[in-house]
Design a protein around this motif. Structure first.
Motif, mmCIF file in Angstrom:
data_model
loop_
_atom_site.group_PDB
_atom_site.id
_atom_site.type_symbol
_atom_site.label_atom_id
_atom_site.label_comp_id
_atom_site.label_asym_id
_atom_site.label_seq_id
_atom_site.Cartn_x
_atom_site.Cartn_y
_atom_site.Cartn_z
ATOM 1 N N LYS A 18 45.321 21.856 35.016
ATOM 2 C CA LYS A 18 46.785 21.836 34.992
ATOM 3 C C LYS A 18 47.343 21.949 36.375
ATOM 4 C CE LYS A 18 47.195 24.494 30.837
ATOM 5 N NZ LYS A 18 48.043 25.091 30.053
ATOM 6 N N THR A 75 52.090 19.972 34.554
ATOM 7 C CA THR A 75 51.083 18.759 34.021
ATOM 8 C C THR A 75 51.688 17.785 33.261
ATOM 9 O OG1 THR A 75 49.449 20.698 33.844
ATOM 10 C CG2 THR A 75 48.838 18.606 32.893
ATOM 11 N N ASP A 76 52.512 17.749 32.377
ATOM 12 C CA ASP A 76 53.044 16.691 31.608
ATOM 13 C C ASP A 76 53.750 15.588 32.594
ATOM 14 O OD1 ASP A 76 51.758 17.617 29.167
ATOM 15 O OD2 ASP A 76 53.623 18.403 28.662
ATOM 16 N N ASN A 77 54.734 16.284 33.518
ATOM 17 C CA ASN A 77 55.505 15.408 34.427
ATOM 18 C C ASN A 77 54.326 14.747 35.551
ATOM 19 O OD1 ASN A 77 56.806 18.547 34.230
ATOM 20 N ND2 ASN A 77 58.483 16.324 34.361
#
Length: 151
Positions: free
Chosen positions: A68, A78-80
């Motif tokens: 992450k 992480t998603d960004n």
């Protein structure tokens, strides 16, 4: 066509709100076509923002779902970072980018070395999320100290 980290061109998109203006990169690109990018901004993060590092891994581990990207206070971003990398890859393909000149040590753009996730300034071998995704898709990546070697 080149792709270059916007912070290296003097854009104030660094996590601290500043930039990493690099006169050598700017001079190198003077007579070349290029696009400037910031994967962290493309991924929805603000400027300024809390510093982030990859925890227990590299960009490859993040893309595989095994690591992450976290902020200094432990927020999972992480998603960004993955979204930003995907957007940058799409832009690179659309613009037929052959080489990306990216900011060294960054959890997005680091090429060859990145910070180790301890927020202590310690580095480790590996690539940032965006650098790794570009490399996996056949786009050459270098940092601001090694860009001329690929010319």
């Amino acid at each position: 066509m080149y792709m270059v980290s916007a912070c290296l061109l003097g854009c104030d998109c660094k996590y601290s709100g500043g930039n990493n203006r690099n006169e050598d990169v700017i001079s190198f690109l003077q007579d070349k076509e290029y696009i400037k990018v910031c994967p962290e901004i493309e991924g929805g993060l603000s400027t300024p923002r809390e510093p982030s590092e990859i925890l227990d891994g590299t960009g490859n581990d993040v893309l595989a779902g095994n690591s992450k990207v976290i902020t200094k206070t432990g927020v999972d971003v992480t998603d960004n970072f993955v979204l930003g990398a995907q957007k940058i890859l799409k832009e690179a393909i659309l613009n037929k980018v052959k080489m990306a000149i990216l900011k060294s040590k960054s959890p997005s753009c680091g090429c060859g070395i990145i910070y180790d996730g301890s927020f202590s300034g310690t580095i480790r071998q590996g690539n940032g999320v965006t650098a790794e995704l570009l490399l996996k898709n056949g786009i050459d990546v270098c940092d601001e100290s090694s860009f001329c070697q690929g010319e």
